[in-house]
Design a protein around this motif. Structure first.
Motif, PDB file in Angstrom:
ATOM      1  N   ALA A   1      21.130 -47.541  -5.859  1.00 55.17           N
ATOM      2  CA  ALA A   1      22.116 -46.612  -6.423  1.00 55.17           C
ATOM      3  C   ALA A   1      21.427 -45.415  -7.061  1.00 55.17           C
ATOM      4  CB  ALA A   1      22.994 -47.333  -7.444  1.00 55.17           C
ATOM      5  N   VAL A   2      20.348 -45.663  -7.784  1.00 59.04           N
ATOM      6  CA  VAL A   2      19.603 -44.558  -8.394  1.00 59.04           C
ATOM      7  C   VAL A   2      19.047 -43.645  -7.311  1.00 59.04           C
ATOM      8  CG1 VAL A   2      17.549 -43.961  -9.723  1.00 59.04           C
ATOM      9  CG2 VAL A   2      19.041 -45.808 -10.507  1.00 59.04           C
ATOM     10  N   LEU A   3      18.450 -44.243  -6.288  1.00 60.77           N
ATOM     11  CA  LEU A   3      17.909 -43.453  -5.179  1.00 60.77           C
ATOM     12  C   LEU A   3      19.010 -42.645  -4.506  1.00 60.77           C
ATOM     13  CD1 LEU A   3      15.583 -42.777  -3.221  1.00 60.77           C
ATOM     14  CD2 LEU A   3      16.175 -44.850  -1.938  1.00 60.77           C
ATOM     15  N   PHE A   4      20.173 -43.269  -4.335  1.00 60.70           N
ATOM     16  CA  PHE A   4      21.286 -42.594  -3.662  1.00 60.70           C
ATOM     17  C   PHE A   4      21.800 -41.411  -4.475  1.00 60.70           C
ATOM     18  CE2 PHE A   4      25.920 -42.188  -3.192  1.00 60.70           C
ATOM     19  CZ  PHE A   4      25.993 -41.816  -1.861  1.00 60.70           C
ATOM     20  N   PHE A   5      22.057 -41.638  -5.761  1.00 60.51           N
ATOM     21  CA  PHE A   5      22.659 -40.572  -6.567  1.00 60.51           C
ATOM     22  C   PHE A   5      21.669 -39.456  -6.897  1.00 60.51           C
ATOM     23  CE2 PHE A   5      25.805 -43.910  -7.349  1.00 60.51           C
ATOM     24  CZ  PHE A   5      26.971 -43.186  -7.154  1.00 60.51           C
ATOM     25  N   VAL A   6      20.383 -39.770  -6.881  1.00 59.81           N
ATOM     26  CA  VAL A   6      19.382 -38.730  -7.106  1.00 59.81           C
ATOM     27  C   VAL A   6      19.158 -37.902  -5.847  1.00 59.81           C
ATOM     28  CG1 VAL A   6      16.937 -38.295  -7.565  1.00 59.81           C
ATOM     29  CG2 VAL A   6      18.195 -39.918  -8.983  1.00 59.81           C
ATOM     30  N   GLY A   7      19.102 -38.592  -4.697  1.00 61.83           N
ATOM     31  CA  GLY A   7      18.737 -37.903  -3.470  1.00 61.83           C
ATOM     32  C   GLY A   7      19.878 -37.469  -2.572  1.00 61.83           C
ATOM     33  N   PHE A   8      21.050 -38.121  -2.686  1.00 64.74           N
ATOM     34  CA  PHE A   8      22.095 -37.851  -1.698  1.00 64.74           C
ATOM     35  C   PHE A   8      23.463 -37.568  -2.321  1.00 64.74           C
ATOM     36  CE2 PHE A   8      18.926 -40.844  -0.086  1.00 64.74           C
ATOM     37  CZ  PHE A   8      18.337 -40.047   0.887  1.00 64.74           C
ATOM     38  N   ARG A   9      24.000 -38.507  -3.078  1.00 62.51           N
ATOM     39  CA  ARG A   9      25.282 -38.369  -3.763  1.00 62.51           C
ATOM     40  C   ARG A   9      26.463 -38.477  -2.783  1.00 62.51           C
ATOM     41  NH1 ARG A   9      23.953 -33.426  -8.039  1.00 62.51           N
ATOM     42  NH2 ARG A   9      22.095 -34.407  -8.935  1.00 62.51           N
ATOM     43  N   PRO A  10      27.647 -38.760  -3.325  1.00 65.22           N
ATOM     44  CA  PRO A  10      28.848 -38.865  -2.477  1.00 65.22           C
ATOM     45  C   PRO A  10      29.216 -37.522  -1.845  1.00 65.22           C
ATOM     46  CG  PRO A  10      29.181 -39.980  -4.580  1.00 65.22           C
ATOM     47  CD  PRO A  10      27.913 -39.200  -4.712  1.00 65.22           C
ATOM     48  N   ARG A  11      29.974 -37.594  -0.784  1.00 67.60           N
ATOM     49  CA  ARG A  11      30.411 -36.383  -0.088  1.00 67.60           C
ATOM     50  C   ARG A  11      31.303 -35.543  -0.993  1.00 67.60           C
ATOM     51  NH1 ARG A  11      34.087 -39.104   4.594  1.00 67.60           N
ATOM     52  NH2 ARG A  11      35.124 -37.094   4.721  1.00 67.60           N
ATOM     53  N   PRO A  12      31.296 -34.234  -0.862  1.00 67.09           N
ATOM     54  CA  PRO A  12      32.048 -33.364  -1.773  1.00 67.09           C
ATOM     55  C   PRO A  12      33.561 -33.531  -1.690  1.00 67.09           C
ATOM     56  CG  PRO A  12      31.014 -32.092  -0.012  1.00 67.09           C
ATOM     57  CD  PRO A  12      30.454 -33.468   0.069  1.00 67.09           C
ATOM     58  N   ASP A  13      34.072 -33.981  -0.544  1.00 68.64           N
ATOM     59  CA  ASP A  13      35.526 -34.127  -0.383  1.00 68.64           C
ATOM     60  C   ASP A  13      35.963 -35.579  -0.540  1.00 68.64           C
ATOM     61  OD1 ASP A  13      34.350 -35.145   1.916  1.00 68.64           O
ATOM     62  OD2 ASP A  13      35.977 -34.460   3.222  1.00 68.64           O
ATOM     63  N   ILE A  14      35.240 -36.347  -1.356  1.00 68.41           N
ATOM     64  CA  ILE A  14      35.497 -37.782  -1.433  1.00 68.41           C
ATOM     65  C   ILE A  14      36.901 -38.086  -1.962  1.00 68.41           C
ATOM     66  CG2 ILE A  14      34.485 -38.012  -3.745  1.00 68.41           C
ATOM     67  CD1 ILE A  14      33.391 -40.749  -2.791  1.00 68.41           C
ATOM     68  N   ALA A  15      37.432 -37.250  -2.833  1.00 69.81           N
ATOM     69  CA  ALA A  15      38.774 -37.498  -3.372  1.00 69.81           C
ATOM     70  C   ALA A  15      39.823 -37.419  -2.268  1.00 69.81           C
ATOM     71  CB  ALA A  15      39.089 -36.494  -4.475  1.00 69.81           C
ATOM     72  N   ALA A  16      39.705 -36.400  -1.410  1.00 70.35           N
ATOM     73  CA  ALA A  16      40.646 -36.281  -0.301  1.00 70.35           C
ATOM     74  C   ALA A  16      40.406 -37.367   0.741  1.00 70.35           C
ATOM     75  CB  ALA A  16      40.511 -34.895   0.344  1.00 70.35           C
ATOM     76  N   ALA A  17      39.137 -37.697   0.981  1.00 68.84           N
ATOM     77  CA  ALA A  17      38.810 -38.727   1.969  1.00 68.84           C
ATOM     78  C   ALA A  17      39.345 -40.085   1.549  1.00 68.84           C
ATOM     79  CB  ALA A  17      37.297 -38.796   2.162  1.00 68.84           C
ATOM     80  N   ALA A  18      39.379 -40.328   0.225  1.00 65.11           N
ATOM     81  CA  ALA A  18      39.834 -41.621  -0.282  1.00 65.11           C
ATOM     82  C   ALA A  18      41.311 -41.871  -0.005  1.00 65.11           C
ATOM     83  CB  ALA A  18      39.569 -41.715  -1.779  1.00 65.11           C
ATOM     84  N   GLU A  19      42.018 -40.857   0.443  1.00 60.73           N
ATOM     85  CA  GLU A  19      43.424 -41.017   0.774  1.00 60.73           C
ATOM     86  C   GLU A  19      43.639 -41.400   2.231  1.00 60.73           C
ATOM     87  OE1 GLU A  19      45.374 -37.424  -0.338  1.00 60.73           O
ATOM     88  OE2 GLU A  19      44.883 -37.613  -2.468  1.00 60.73           O
ATOM     89  N   THR A  20      42.559 -41.532   2.983  1.00 62.52           N
ATOM     90  CA  THR A  20      42.659 -41.887   4.400  1.00 62.52           C
ATOM     91  C   THR A  20      42.188 -43.310   4.624  1.00 62.52           C
ATOM     92  OG1 THR A  20      40.422 -41.135   4.965  1.00 62.52           O
ATOM     93  CG2 THR A  20      42.177 -39.479   4.977  1.00 62.52           C
TER      94      THR A  20
END
Length: 211
Positions: free
Chosen positions: A36-55
């Motif tokens: 999780a640390v590696l992910f959030f430091v190097g990549f992070r969630p997609r910018p449209d995750i709020a809209a994507a979460a509705e699909t």
């Protein structure tokens, strides 16, 4: 000194070892935290995750990856205990592939055939094959280390299932970053990335978990 007294003295001086279940749980927590640390430091969630979460396609990715992680984790604890049955976990392991196969069938029925190729290839295939194995390294290493307290009858198979569990954890993190939500993409590239980690787990487990 009597033999019984000597044994008692040795046992009192021996270091306290955690149970296999507690050690495995700690390994999962530490390995997941590392990824999780590696992910959030190097990549992070997609910018449209709020809209994507509705699909449903986006949310379905987490259903598949989480079910893989849970079922593989449950099975691995059985495999490292000699003589223990699978307790239904072996059947649970096929839940993720069955769900994914059903989703692929639905996708092919509801989407025009002209779009199948683009949905299958997506835009992140190369990153998927790299990032899922990368994010799986921490959980896999921690899980294999914890499993050394066990005694699997087949170390290679135990290592392979550990690879499946680590892949499920890594893919769950990666799914929030990946913009390719089609089951066609997930079934192909997530599965290939999982296969890479599974092979690594098998090869390492065959040597590390041997007793």
């Amino acid at each position: 000194m009597k033999t019984d007294d000597l044994i008692n003295a040795i046992s009192e001086d021996a270091p306290i070892r955690w149970s296999l279940g507690r050690g495995f749980a700690l390994a999962v927590i530490v390995g997941t935290a590392f990824s999780a640390v590696l992910f959030f430091v190097g990549f992070r969630p997609r910018p449209d995750i709020a809209a994507a979460a509705e699909t449903w396609r986006f949310l379905f990715k987490f259903v598949v990856t989480a079910s893989l992680a849970v079922s593989a984790g449950g099975l691995i604890l059985r495999l490292v205990r000699p003589g223990a049955g699978s307790g239904g976990w072996r059947l649970a392991l096929i839940v993720a592939p069955l769900l994914l196969a059903a989703a692929v069938a639905v996708e092919l029925m509801v989407m025009p055939s002209a779009s199948w190729g683009a949905r299958w290839i997506g835009v992140n295939a190369r990153y998927c094959l790299m990032l899922i194995p990368l994010l799986a390294l921490g959980p896999l290493a921690c899980i294999l280390y914890a499993l050394r307290q066990g005694a699997p009858e087949n170390p290679g198979r135990a290592g392979a299932v550990a690879g499946l569990a680590a892949s499920g954890i890594a893919a769950t993190l990666y799914a929030s970053h990946c913009v390719d939500d089609s089951p066609l993409f997930v079934a192909t590239w997530y599965s290939l990335a999982t296969g890479i980690v599974t092979v690594v787990g098998y090869l390492v487990g065959r040597r590390l978990l041997r007793w």
